[in-house]
Design a protein around this motif. Structure first.
Motif, PDB file in Angstrom:
ATOM      1  N   LEU A  73      -4.618  16.459  -0.165  1.00  0.00           N
ATOM      2  CA  LEU A  73      -3.498  15.515  -0.592  1.00  0.00           C
ATOM      3  C   LEU A  73      -2.196  15.831  -0.202  1.00  0.00           C
ATOM      4  CD1 LEU A  73      -4.458  13.587  -3.535  1.00  0.00           C
ATOM      5  CD2 LEU A  73      -4.698  12.869  -1.200  1.00  0.00           C
ATOM      6  N   CYS A  74      -1.538  15.100   0.527  1.00  0.00           N
ATOM      7  CA  CYS A  74       0.062  15.234   0.666  1.00  0.00           C
ATOM      8  C   CYS A  74       0.668  14.147   0.174  1.00  0.00           C
ATOM      9  CB  CYS A  74       0.326  15.332   2.340  1.00  0.00           C
ATOM     10  SG  CYS A  74       1.869  15.391   2.946  1.00  0.00           S
ATOM     11  N   PRO A  75       1.601  14.544  -0.943  1.00  0.00           N
ATOM     12  CA  PRO A  75       2.431  13.517  -1.487  1.00  0.00           C
ATOM     13  C   PRO A  75       3.403  12.917  -0.781  1.00  0.00           C
ATOM     14  CG  PRO A  75       3.005  15.802  -2.324  1.00  0.00           C
ATOM     15  CD  PRO A  75       1.904  15.989  -1.412  1.00  0.00           C
ATOM     16  N   ILE A  76       3.463  11.508  -0.740  1.00  0.00           N
ATOM     17  CA  ILE A  76       4.675  10.701  -0.193  1.00  0.00           C
ATOM     18  C   ILE A  76       5.192   9.632  -1.255  1.00  0.00           C
ATOM     19  CG2 ILE A  76       3.208  10.720   2.006  1.00  0.00           C
ATOM     20  CD1 ILE A  76       2.384   7.856   1.358  1.00  0.00           C
ATOM     21  N   ALA A  83      10.884  -2.073   9.576  1.00  0.00           N
ATOM     22  CA  ALA A  83      11.551  -0.735   9.697  1.00  0.00           C
ATOM     23  C   ALA A  83      10.709  -0.105  10.827  1.00  0.00           C
ATOM     24  CB  ALA A  83      11.890  -0.143   8.573  1.00  0.00           C
ATOM     25  N   GLY A  84       9.407  -0.477  11.128  1.00  0.00           N
ATOM     26  CA  GLY A  84       8.745   0.137  12.043  1.00  0.00           C
ATOM     27  C   GLY A  84       7.421   0.791  11.632  1.00  0.00           C
ATOM     28  N   ASP A  85       7.328   0.615  10.173  1.00  0.00           N
ATOM     29  CA  ASP A  85       6.227   1.451   9.733  1.00  0.00           C
ATOM     30  C   ASP A  85       4.796   0.352   9.564  1.00  0.00           C
ATOM     31  OD1 ASP A  85       4.321   2.885   8.285  1.00  0.00           O
ATOM     32  OD2 ASP A  85       5.538   2.972   6.625  1.00  0.00           O
ATOM     33  N   CYS A  86       4.093   0.394  10.656  1.00  0.00           N
ATOM     34  CA  CYS A  86       3.061  -0.393  10.719  1.00  0.00           C
ATOM     35  C   CYS A  86       1.771  -0.295   9.683  1.00  0.00           C
ATOM     36  CB  CYS A  86       2.174  -0.644  12.256  1.00  0.00           C
ATOM     37  SG  CYS A  86       1.634   1.030  12.509  1.00  0.00           S
ATOM     38  N   ASP A  87       2.036   0.849   8.982  1.00  0.00           N
ATOM     39  CA  ASP A  87       0.816   1.218   8.288  1.00  0.00           C
ATOM     40  C   ASP A  87       1.548   1.524   6.822  1.00  0.00           C
ATOM     41  OD1 ASP A  87      -1.692   1.610   7.001  1.00  0.00           O
ATOM     42  OD2 ASP A  87      -1.808   3.771   7.801  1.00  0.00           O
ATOM     43  N   PRO A  88       2.236   0.790   6.077  1.00  0.00           N
ATOM     44  CA  PRO A  88       2.802   0.996   4.785  1.00  0.00           C
ATOM     45  C   PRO A  88       2.016   1.578   3.529  1.00  0.00           C
ATOM     46  CG  PRO A  88       2.919  -1.127   4.867  1.00  0.00           C
ATOM     47  CD  PRO A  88       2.540  -0.869   6.057  1.00  0.00           C
ATOM     48  N   PHE A  89       0.720   1.196   3.513  1.00  0.00           N
ATOM     49  CA  PHE A  89      -0.149   1.448   2.718  1.00  0.00           C
ATOM     50  C   PHE A  89      -1.085   2.861   2.897  1.00  0.00           C
ATOM     51  CE2 PHE A  89       0.762  -2.968   1.792  1.00  0.00           C
ATOM     52  CZ  PHE A  89       1.278  -2.913   0.595  1.00  0.00           C
ATOM     53  N   ARG A  90      -1.012   3.292   4.177  1.00  0.00           N
ATOM     54  CA  ARG A  90      -1.663   4.341   4.691  1.00  0.00           C
ATOM     55  C   ARG A  90      -2.955   4.271   4.609  1.00  0.00           C
ATOM     56  NH1 ARG A  90       3.039   4.570   6.067  1.00  0.00           N
ATOM     57  NH2 ARG A  90       4.446   6.255   5.542  1.00  0.00           N
ATOM     58  N   MET A  91      -3.712   3.084   5.012  1.00  0.00           N
ATOM     59  CA  MET A  91      -4.780   2.795   5.126  1.00  0.00           C
ATOM     60  C   MET A  91      -5.866   2.999   6.373  1.00  0.00           C
ATOM     61  SD  MET A  91      -4.909  -0.463   2.616  1.00  0.00           S
ATOM     62  CE  MET A  91      -6.647  -0.651   2.611  1.00  0.00           C
ATOM     63  N   ALA A 109       0.399   8.364  -2.631  1.00  0.00           N
ATOM     64  CA  ALA A 109       1.576   8.174  -3.658  1.00  0.00           C
ATOM     65  C   ALA A 109       0.863   8.442  -5.147  1.00  0.00           C
ATOM     66  CB  ALA A 109       2.244   6.745  -3.404  1.00  0.00           C
ATOM     67  N   PHE A 110      -0.403   8.896  -5.184  1.00  0.00           N
ATOM     68  CA  PHE A 110      -1.051   9.139  -6.346  1.00  0.00           C
ATOM     69  C   PHE A 110      -1.551  10.439  -6.602  1.00  0.00           C
ATOM     70  CE2 PHE A 110      -1.095   4.659  -5.521  1.00  0.00           C
ATOM     71  CZ  PHE A 110      -0.301   3.967  -6.486  1.00  0.00           C
TER      72      PHE A 110
END
Length: 92
Positions: A86-89, A21-29, A48-49
């Motif tokens: 923190l910004c919730p996702i 889908a184009g998200d190259c960093d799905p774990f936000r690392m 997400a936590f």
């Protein structure tokens, strides 16, 4: 030959779908570039936590990283003066 998507399951499949889908960093690392970092406009860290450990490279010429825990709803100031929050996702 079967398609790889027919065989993967669970977290690996969700990660592969995010990449497609184009998200190259799905774990936000990956590293996040620091913005203004003031109390009124802190650097937003996706999570997400309810808490996340964050490393700040306070000065580009140093060889160490300052680590700190961020908790949801509580902005925190690093020793170098930058503020983080923190910004919730949604989880992957």
């Amino acid at each position: 030959m079967h398609d790889h998507m027919d065989h993967v399951t669970g977290l690996e499949k969700r990660e592969l779908l995010a990449h497609l889908a184009g998200d190259c960093d799905p774990f936000r690392m990956l590293a996040i570039k620091k913005g203004p970092g003031t109390y009124e406009c802190p650097n937003l860290i996706p999570s997400a936590f309810n808490k996340r450990i964050v490393g700040c490279v306070c000065h580009p010429d140093t060889n160490h990283i300052e680590y700190m825990w961020l908790h949801l709803g509580e902005p925190k100031r690093c020793g170098c003066g930058y503020w983080f929050e923190l910004c919730p996702i949604a989880p992957l």
